[in-house]
Design a protein around this motif. Structure first.
Motif, mmCIF file in Angstrom:
data_model
loop_
_atom_site.group_PDB
_atom_site.id
_atom_site.type_symbol
_atom_site.label_atom_id
_atom_site.label_comp_id
_atom_site.label_asym_id
_atom_site.label_seq_id
_atom_site.Cartn_x
_atom_site.Cartn_y
_atom_site.Cartn_z
ATOM 1 N N GLN A 57 40.964 53.011 33.572
ATOM 2 C CA GLN A 57 41.685 54.215 33.209
ATOM 3 C C GLN A 57 40.742 55.168 32.473
ATOM 4 O OE1 GLN A 57 44.701 54.459 34.253
ATOM 5 N NE2 GLN A 57 45.600 56.212 33.198
ATOM 6 N N VAL A 58 40.832 56.421 32.824
ATOM 7 C CA VAL A 58 40.011 57.461 32.219
ATOM 8 C C VAL A 58 40.917 58.437 31.491
ATOM 9 C CG1 VAL A 58 38.433 59.377 32.665
ATOM 10 C CG2 VAL A 58 38.209 57.251 33.966
ATOM 11 N N GLN A 59 40.565 58.754 30.277
ATOM 12 C CA GLN A 59 41.280 59.781 29.521
ATOM 13 C C GLN A 59 40.369 61.005 29.403
ATOM 14 O OE1 GLN A 59 41.077 56.479 27.841
ATOM 15 N NE2 GLN A 59 42.805 56.034 29.187
ATOM 16 N N LEU A 60 40.956 62.163 29.618
ATOM 17 C CA LEU A 60 40.206 63.413 29.583
ATOM 18 C C LEU A 60 40.871 64.374 28.605
ATOM 19 C CD1 LEU A 60 39.780 63.880 33.436
ATOM 20 C CD2 LEU A 60 38.103 62.933 31.860
ATOM 21 N N VAL A 61 40.067 65.009 27.785
ATOM 22 C CA VAL A 61 40.590 65.970 26.814
ATOM 23 C C VAL A 61 39.754 67.246 26.897
ATOM 24 C CG1 VAL A 61 41.052 66.455 24.393
ATOM 25 C CG2 VAL A 61 41.371 64.127 25.287
ATOM 26 N N GLU A 62 40.431 68.344 27.236
ATOM 27 C CA GLU A 62 39.747 69.640 27.324
ATOM 28 C C GLU A 62 39.805 70.367 25.985
ATOM 29 O OE1 GLU A 62 42.088 69.399 31.341
ATOM 30 O OE2 GLU A 62 42.449 68.961 29.222
ATOM 31 N N SER A 63 38.839 71.231 25.791
ATOM 32 C CA SER A 63 38.823 72.104 24.620
ATOM 33 C C SER A 63 38.000 73.340 24.957
ATOM 34 C CB SER A 63 38.227 71.378 23.404
ATOM 35 O OG SER A 63 36.891 71.003 23.671
ATOM 36 N N ALA B 58 39.400 67.241 35.718
ATOM 37 C CA ALA B 58 39.877 66.117 36.499
ATOM 38 C C ALA B 58 38.722 65.210 36.878
ATOM 39 C CB ALA B 58 40.582 66.621 37.764
ATOM 40 N N ALA B 59 39.037 63.950 37.165
ATOM 41 C CA ALA B 59 38.008 62.971 37.497
ATOM 42 C C ALA B 59 38.460 62.078 38.640
ATOM 43 C CB ALA B 59 37.671 62.111 36.276
ATOM 44 N N ARG B 60 37.490 61.688 39.459
ATOM 45 C CA ARG B 60 37.755 60.745 40.537
ATOM 46 C C ARG B 60 36.492 59.936 40.776
ATOM 47 N NH1 ARG B 60 36.016 61.973 45.835
ATOM 48 N NH2 ARG B 60 37.852 60.890 46.681
ATOM 49 N N GLU C 204 43.198 64.638 45.270
ATOM 50 C CA GLU C 204 42.274 63.508 45.360
ATOM 51 C C GLU C 204 41.714 63.101 43.998
ATOM 52 O OE1 GLU C 204 39.831 63.010 48.970
ATOM 53 O OE2 GLU C 204 40.172 65.170 49.252
ATOM 54 N N TYR C 205 42.116 63.791 42.946
ATOM 55 C CA TYR C 205 41.678 63.461 41.597
ATOM 56 C C TYR C 205 42.843 62.773 40.877
ATOM 57 C CZ TYR C 205 37.587 66.515 42.112
ATOM 58 O OH TYR C 205 36.401 67.080 42.516
ATOM 59 N N PRO C 206 42.707 61.505 40.549
ATOM 60 C CA PRO C 206 43.812 60.795 39.896
ATOM 61 C C PRO C 206 43.903 61.000 38.383
ATOM 62 C CG PRO C 206 42.023 59.275 40.368
ATOM 63 C CD PRO C 206 41.633 60.596 40.980
ATOM 64 N N TYR C 207 42.826 61.434 37.762
ATOM 65 C CA TYR C 207 42.809 61.554 36.306
ATOM 66 C C TYR C 207 42.698 63.026 35.907
ATOM 67 C CZ TYR C 207 41.616 56.662 36.895
ATOM 68 O OH TYR C 207 41.620 55.351 37.280
ATOM 69 N N TRP C 208 43.568 63.421 34.973
ATOM 70 C CA TRP C 208 43.648 64.824 34.559
ATOM 71 C C TRP C 208 43.754 64.956 33.050
ATOM 72 C CZ3 TRP C 208 43.496 69.030 37.873
ATOM 73 C CH2 TRP C 208 43.506 68.718 39.239
ATOM 74 N N GLY C 209 43.186 66.030 32.541
ATOM 75 C CA GLY C 209 43.407 66.383 31.153
ATOM 76 C C GLY C 209 44.674 67.204 31.006
#
Length: 123
Positions: free
Chosen positions: A1-7, A97-99, A109-114
């Motif tokens: 699992q990937v967690q993403l945090v934008e700023s 986003a990350a994949r 196609e990107y499962p991980y999002w901030g």
């Protein structure tokens, strides 16, 4: 699992600059492709830029080529989007986003999002 945090979002005048950051945690991102997308009010989410973490290969939407630069910092596990010469039409919520795998323009196609960060460009 990937967690993403934008700023880094905010209010800027036309012609100004902003730098967005996307900090990743939970996994080492060396096998990932990272994308930036944006969604303006009443519009569909659209591709902005992407980078393949390992190789550094990048790609951009035509609308931002020459104005935006995507980069990554291995030590910080962070992806950046440097935005210059901002236009009113760049106003949107920007998402990271990350994949696993190669670059793609397709948001599905990107499962991980901030959670997104608001960029507002005043005219």
């Amino acid at each position: 699992q990937v967690q993403l945090v934008e700023s880094g979002g905010g209010l800027v005048q036309t012609g100004g600059s902003l730098r967005l950051a996307c900090a990743g945690s939970g996994r080492t991102l060396s096998d990932y492709a990272m994308g930036w997308f944006r969604q303006a009010p009443g519009k569909e989410r659209e591709f902005v830029a992407a980078i393949r973490w390992g190789s550094g290969i990048t790609d951009y939407a035509n609308s931002v080529k020459g104005r935006f630069t995507i980069s990554r910092d291995n030590a910080e596990n962070t992806v950046y989007l440097q935005m210059k010469s901002l236009k009113f039409e760049d106003t949107a919520v920007y998402y990271c986003a990350a994949r696993v795998g190669s670059l793609t323009y397709s948001d599905y196609e990107y499962p991980y999002w901030g959670q997104g960060t608001q960029v507002t460009v005043s005219s």
